[in-house]
Motif scaffolding. Structure first.
Motif, mmCIF file in Angstrom:
data_model
loop_
_atom_site.group_PDB
_atom_site.id
_atom_site.type_symbol
_atom_site.label_atom_id
_atom_site.label_comp_id
_atom_site.label_asym_id
_atom_site.label_seq_id
_atom_site.Cartn_x
_atom_site.Cartn_y
_atom_site.Cartn_z
ATOM 1 N N MET A 1 71.323 39.517 23.627
ATOM 2 C CA MET A 1 71.593 40.771 24.311
ATOM 3 C C MET A 1 73.005 41.253 23.982
ATOM 4 N N SER A 2 73.189 42.537 23.932
ATOM 5 C CA SER A 2 74.504 43.113 23.689
ATOM 6 C C SER A 2 75.260 43.255 25.006
ATOM 7 N N ASP A 3 76.581 43.468 24.917
ATOM 8 C CA ASP A 3 77.366 43.718 26.126
ATOM 9 C C ASP A 3 76.812 44.923 26.875
ATOM 10 N N HIS A 4 76.447 45.965 26.143
ATOM 11 C CA HIS A 4 75.871 47.169 26.745
ATOM 12 C C HIS A 4 74.663 46.797 27.597
ATOM 13 N N ASP A 5 73.742 46.042 27.040
ATOM 14 C CA ASP A 5 72.528 45.632 27.762
ATOM 15 C C ASP A 5 72.855 44.721 28.940
ATOM 16 N N ASP A 6 73.821 43.824 28.740
ATOM 17 C CA ASP A 6 74.208 42.901 29.819
ATOM 18 C C ASP A 6 74.784 43.658 31.008
ATOM 19 N N VAL A 7 75.626 44.657 30.748
ATOM 20 C CA VAL A 7 76.213 45.456 31.827
ATOM 21 C C VAL A 7 75.113 46.205 32.572
ATOM 22 N N LEU A 8 74.199 46.817 31.836
ATOM 23 C CA LEU A 8 73.098 47.541 32.484
ATOM 24 C C LEU A 8 72.208 46.604 33.285
ATOM 25 N N ALA A 9 72.028 45.379 32.831
ATOM 26 C CA ALA A 9 71.220 44.412 33.588
ATOM 27 C C ALA A 9 71.878 44.087 34.923
ATOM 28 N N VAL A 10 73.207 43.979 34.942
ATOM 29 C CA VAL A 10 73.917 43.719 36.200
ATOM 30 C C VAL A 10 73.804 44.932 37.121
ATOM 31 N N LEU A 11 74.003 46.135 36.587
ATOM 32 C CA LEU A 11 73.858 47.338 37.392
ATOM 33 C C LEU A 11 72.438 47.430 37.964
ATOM 34 N N ASP A 12 71.439 47.162 37.139
ATOM 35 C CA ASP A 12 70.046 47.192 37.608
ATOM 36 C C ASP A 12 69.818 46.184 38.732
ATOM 37 N N ALA A 13 70.394 44.996 38.607
ATOM 38 C CA ALA A 13 70.239 43.974 39.653
ATOM 39 C C ALA A 13 70.877 44.428 40.959
ATOM 40 N N ILE A 14 72.046 45.063 40.880
ATOM 41 C CA ILE A 14 72.708 45.589 42.072
ATOM 42 C C ILE A 14 71.830 46.656 42.721
ATOM 43 N N GLU A 15 71.328 47.579 41.911
ATOM 44 C CA GLU A 15 70.480 48.646 42.452
ATOM 45 C C GLU A 15 69.206 48.097 43.081
ATOM 46 N N ARG A 16 68.531 47.190 42.386
ATOM 47 C CA ARG A 16 67.288 46.622 42.933
ATOM 48 C C ARG A 16 67.539 45.939 44.270
ATOM 49 N N ALA A 17 68.647 45.231 44.372
ATOM 50 C CA ALA A 17 68.940 44.490 45.605
ATOM 51 C C ALA A 17 69.007 45.427 46.803
ATOM 52 N N TRP A 18 69.774 46.495 46.717
ATOM 53 C CA TRP A 18 69.890 47.355 47.903
ATOM 54 C C TRP A 18 68.693 48.273 48.057
ATOM 55 N N TYR A 67 64.721 57.500 44.967
ATOM 56 C CA TYR A 67 66.011 57.335 44.307
ATOM 57 C C TYR A 67 65.805 57.534 42.814
ATOM 58 N N GLU A 68 66.650 58.344 42.217
ATOM 59 C CA GLU A 68 66.594 58.567 40.779
ATOM 60 C C GLU A 68 67.989 58.445 40.201
ATOM 61 N N ARG A 69 68.093 57.646 39.153
ATOM 62 C CA ARG A 69 69.344 57.515 38.410
ATOM 63 C C ARG A 69 69.188 58.296 37.111
ATOM 64 N N GLY A 70 70.119 59.186 36.856
ATOM 65 C CA GLY A 70 70.069 59.981 35.639
ATOM 66 C C GLY A 70 70.508 59.178 34.430
ATOM 67 N N ASP A 71 70.651 59.878 33.305
ATOM 68 C CA ASP A 71 71.109 59.228 32.083
ATOM 69 C C ASP A 71 72.383 58.456 32.377
ATOM 70 N N THR A 72 72.430 57.246 31.869
ATOM 71 C CA THR A 72 73.525 56.342 32.168
ATOM 72 C C THR A 72 74.408 56.171 30.939
ATOM 73 N N ASP A 73 75.692 56.461 31.094
ATOM 74 C CA ASP A 73 76.666 56.274 30.016
ATOM 75 C C ASP A 73 77.407 54.967 30.235
ATOM 76 N N VAL A 74 77.527 54.178 29.177
ATOM 77 C CA VAL A 74 78.272 52.922 29.222
ATOM 78 C C VAL A 74 79.337 52.979 28.137
ATOM 79 N N ASP A 75 80.599 52.869 28.540
ATOM 80 C CA ASP A 75 81.713 52.816 27.601
ATOM 81 C C ASP A 75 82.333 51.435 27.681
ATOM 82 N N LEU A 76 82.442 50.789 26.534
ATOM 83 C CA LEU A 76 82.975 49.429 26.461
ATOM 84 C C LEU A 76 84.324 49.426 25.757
ATOM 85 N N ALA A 77 85.259 48.647 26.299
ATOM 86 C CA ALA A 77 86.565 48.440 25.683
ATOM 87 C C ALA A 77 86.986 47.013 26.005
ATOM 88 N N GLY A 78 86.814 46.131 25.050
ATOM 89 C CA GLY A 78 87.156 44.736 25.273
ATOM 90 C C GLY A 78 86.309 44.138 26.379
#
Length: 132
Positions: A1-18, A67-78
């Motif tokens: 998995m890429s960092d991009h995918d890993d970050v989105l997986a964490v965000l998805d887990a947070i959203e699913r939980a609540w 609940y609807e989440r629109g297009d999600t932008d992920v910017d990575l820096a280090g």
């Protein structure tokens, strides 16, 4: 998995939980010193306990209708990721339906345990009675 995918997986887990009524399960995805800037920069919630308590309070007081989440932008820096998206949510609280819209901005930091949320801000937050 890429960092991009890993970050989105964490965000998805947070959203699913609540969204699924398990707000305490957001805590493993938070840095212990996470900060949430309140709408309008009116204050700050500091620490994972207080941050999680906000999710718990909302889940105890409201029922999410949609609940609807629109297009999600992920910017990575280090070891930092900034995630931004528009959202729209309809929920029932106190016998009335409400519509909430805005932009959510999250900052994640890569740690030895994986990506953790370190900062959050909701911009352009608007709430109004939901139209049937």
């Amino acid at each position: 998995m890429s960092d991009h995918d890993d970050v989105l997986a964490v965000l998805d887990a947070i959203e699913r939980a609540w969204l699924e009524g398990r707000p305490r399960q957001v805590e493993p995805h938070l840095d212990p010193d996470v900060v949430m800037v309140l709408p309008g920069f009116s204050g700050r919630v500091r620490g994972s306990d207080a941050f999680t308590a906000g999710f718990v309070e909302f889940c105890e007081a409201a029922n999410i209708v949609d609940y609807e989440r629109g297009d999600t932008d992920v910017d990575l820096a280090g070891a930092t990721a900034i995630v931004s998206y528009l959202f729209a949510m309809t929920y029932e609280r106190g016998g009335s339906n409400w519509c909430s819209t805005g932009r959510d901005v999250w900052v994640f930091t890569r740690t030895a345990e994986g990506w953790r949320a370190t900062w959050r801000l909701m911009l352009d937050l608007a709430e109004a009675p939901a139209v049937p």
